[in-house]
Design a protein around this motif. Structure first.
Motif, PDB file in Angstrom:
ATOM      1  N   ASN A  71       0.802  -1.229   0.000  1.00 29.29           N
ATOM      2  CA  ASN A  71       0.000   0.000   0.000  1.00 29.29           C
ATOM      3  C   ASN A  71       0.832   1.275   0.000  1.00 29.29           C
ATOM      4  O   ASN A  71       0.423   2.297   0.564  1.00 29.29           O
ATOM      5  CB  ASN A  71      -0.959   0.005   1.203  1.00 29.29           C
ATOM      6  CG  ASN A  71      -1.874  -1.193   1.214  1.00 29.29           C
ATOM      7  OD1 ASN A  71      -2.515  -1.503   0.213  1.00 29.29           O
ATOM      8  ND2 ASN A  71      -1.927  -1.899   2.339  1.00 29.29           N
ATOM      9  N   THR A  72       1.979   1.224  -0.646  1.00 27.29           N
ATOM     10  CA  THR A  72       2.779   2.435  -0.817  1.00 27.29           C
ATOM     11  C   THR A  72       3.411   2.413  -2.202  1.00 27.29           C
ATOM     12  O   THR A  72       3.716   1.337  -2.729  1.00 27.29           O
ATOM     13  CB  THR A  72       3.875   2.537   0.271  1.00 27.29           C
ATOM     14  OG1 THR A  72       4.473   3.821   0.226  1.00 27.29           O
ATOM     15  CG2 THR A  72       4.939   1.484   0.071  1.00 27.29           C
ATOM     16  N   PRO A  73       3.603   3.551  -2.860  1.00 23.26           N
ATOM     17  CA  PRO A  73       4.140   3.554  -4.225  1.00 23.26           C
ATOM     18  C   PRO A  73       5.562   2.988  -4.298  1.00 23.26           C
ATOM     19  O   PRO A  73       6.427   3.347  -3.506  1.00 23.26           O
ATOM     20  CB  PRO A  73       4.131   5.047  -4.597  1.00 23.26           C
ATOM     21  CG  PRO A  73       3.111   5.661  -3.701  1.00 23.26           C
ATOM     22  CD  PRO A  73       3.194   4.897  -2.416  1.00 23.26           C
ATOM     23  N   VAL A  74       5.764   2.088  -5.250  1.00 23.49           N
ATOM     24  CA  VAL A  74       7.071   1.488  -5.501  1.00 23.49           C
ATOM     25  C   VAL A  74       7.323   1.532  -6.999  1.00 23.49           C
ATOM     26  O   VAL A  74       6.450   1.168  -7.792  1.00 23.49           O
ATOM     27  CB  VAL A  74       7.126   0.028  -5.001  1.00 23.49           C
ATOM     28  CG1 VAL A  74       8.431  -0.636  -5.426  1.00 23.49           C
ATOM     29  CG2 VAL A  74       6.980  -0.024  -3.484  1.00 23.49           C
ATOM     30  N   LEU A  75       8.494   1.978  -7.400  1.00 24.34           N
ATOM     31  CA  LEU A  75       8.881   1.965  -8.803  1.00 24.34           C
ATOM     32  C   LEU A  75       9.481   0.616  -9.153  1.00 24.34           C
ATOM     33  O   LEU A  75      10.110  -0.031  -8.309  1.00 24.34           O
ATOM     34  CB  LEU A  75       9.895   3.076  -9.083  1.00 24.34           C
ATOM     35  CG  LEU A  75       9.450   4.513  -8.767  1.00 24.34           C
ATOM     36  CD1 LEU A  75      10.594   5.482  -9.061  1.00 24.34           C
ATOM     37  CD2 LEU A  75       8.209   4.884  -9.559  1.00 24.34           C
ATOM     38  N   ASP A  76       9.321   0.213 -10.400  1.00 21.29           N
ATOM     39  CA  ASP A  76       9.893  -1.063 -10.824  1.00 21.29           C
ATOM     40  C   ASP A  76      11.402  -1.118 -10.555  1.00 21.29           C
ATOM     41  O   ASP A  76      11.924  -2.129 -10.077  1.00 21.29           O
ATOM     42  CB  ASP A  76       9.636  -1.289 -12.311  1.00 21.29           C
ATOM     43  CG  ASP A  76       8.184  -1.637 -12.600  1.00 21.29           C
ATOM     44  OD1 ASP A  76       7.503  -2.141 -11.675  1.00 21.29           O
ATOM     45  OD2 ASP A  76       7.716  -1.399 -13.717  1.00 21.29           O
ATOM     46  N   MET A  77      12.101  -0.028 -10.833  1.00 20.77           N
ATOM     47  CA  MET A  77      13.552  -0.007 -10.659  1.00 20.77           C
ATOM     48  C   MET A  77      13.961  -0.064  -9.189  1.00 20.77           C
ATOM     49  O   MET A  77      15.087  -0.432  -8.872  1.00 20.77           O
ATOM     50  CB  MET A  77      14.148   1.233 -11.325  1.00 20.77           C
ATOM     51  CG  MET A  77      14.143   1.189 -12.842  1.00 20.77           C
ATOM     52  SD  MET A  77      15.042  -0.260 -13.488  1.00 20.77           S
ATOM     53  CE  MET A  77      16.700   0.066 -12.874  1.00 20.77           C
TER      54      MET A  77
END
Length: 291
Positions: A71-77
């Protein structure tokens, strides 16, 4: 929760910023939940993303086995920065926004990863299945896919691998796929009895009359329309395609409800629920007119 030999830290208020995480990176921390610390408060989290840098430093979290970013934004990288965690077994990425590219970065963790939750990430599609299969072929025994865009073609590839490698994997599938699987008794004749065939390879050996008889049996049992006419070659191809699809769909059914080996080495779905019993009864009724 942060579990270690040091006192526990209250992270419900998002207190795990980079300086604090850095202090604990060389301790015997085994479980870490960074969701509250990385979540955006009113669309703003100043310095929150700096936490990711701690994972790239030498000798960081050598004992960490459970990590959550739910439930928190995560970038693929961002996920590339986790590849140095030598004991990571449980990873929570629910509702983080990761996609297929991020899943491929997780291949580096396949030797230790046993549980992976990708739920509520619509950018995870069938294109990520080859990466997931590499993890399944190693140690993964739980995979959360509810709310993703993985569809039946991807699940079929996954189920075939699980069957072939004789693995036990708990897969939570998207709602659309679950609806399709539950409707399998209305799509196929589940248990064709001789002289009807089950194996696609036998189609080429049948006469035109036998091909039509097989197609008619499936048409009678299925709620979907199946054309039973045409040339011998057309009927042969149509029956072969139907049996191939039926075979792999039953493998997916087995992946969800459990496997049992049937006569001739074919696998069939097994479920002890009322729905499964009713499906068996419907199949038996469909055979009565063929005897």
């Amino acid at each position: 929760m942060c579990v270690c030999k040091s006192p526990e830290i209250d992270i419900d208020q998002g207190l795990l910023n980079e300086p604090i995480i850095n202090v604990f990176r060389t301790s015997e921390v085994t479980r870490l939940d960074l969701g509250p610390s990385l979540s955006e408060e009113g669309g703003l989290n100043i310095g929150g993303r700096a936490v990711w840098n701690v994972f790239t430093r030498p000798h960081s979290f050598l004992f960490l086995s459970e990590l959550s970013f739910n439930n928190t934004p995560v970038l693929d990288m961002d996920l590339v920065k986790l590849i140095g965690l030598p004991k990571l077994a449980v990873l929570g990425l629910k509702n983080t926004g990761v996609g297929d590219e991020g899943v491929f970065h997780l291949i580096a963790l396949k030797l230790t990863l046993t549980r992976l939750d990708l739920s509520d990430n619509p950018c995870v599609t069938d294109d990520a299945v080859p990466a997931l299969n590499l993890c399944i072929n190693s140690k993964l025994n739980f995979l959360g896919l509810v709310g993703t865009s993985v569809a039946m073609p991807g699940l079929r590839l996954m189920a075939k691998l699980i069957q072939r490698e004789d693995r036990i994997v708990d897969v939570e599938i998207p709602e659309a796929c679950e609806s399709y699987i539950d409707d399998i008794p209305n799509i196929y004749l589940l248990y064709p009895q001789p002289p009807l065939i089950r194996l696609p390879a036998l189609c080429s050996r049948l006469s035109a009359a036998a091909l039509q008889r097989n197609l008619e049996a499936h048409a009678e049992a299925a709620a979907v329309k199946i054309f039973t006419g045409g040339t011998k070659e057309e009927m042969c191809e149509r029956l072969r395609n139907l049996l191939v699809k039926r075979e792999v769909d039953l493998v997916v059914w087995g992946m969800i409800y459990g496997y049992d080996e049937a006569d001739g080495g074919e696998w069939a779905g097994k479920d002890d629920t009322k729905k499964y019993i009713e499906a068996q009864a419907a199949a038996i009724e469909a055979h009565k007119g063929l005897r």
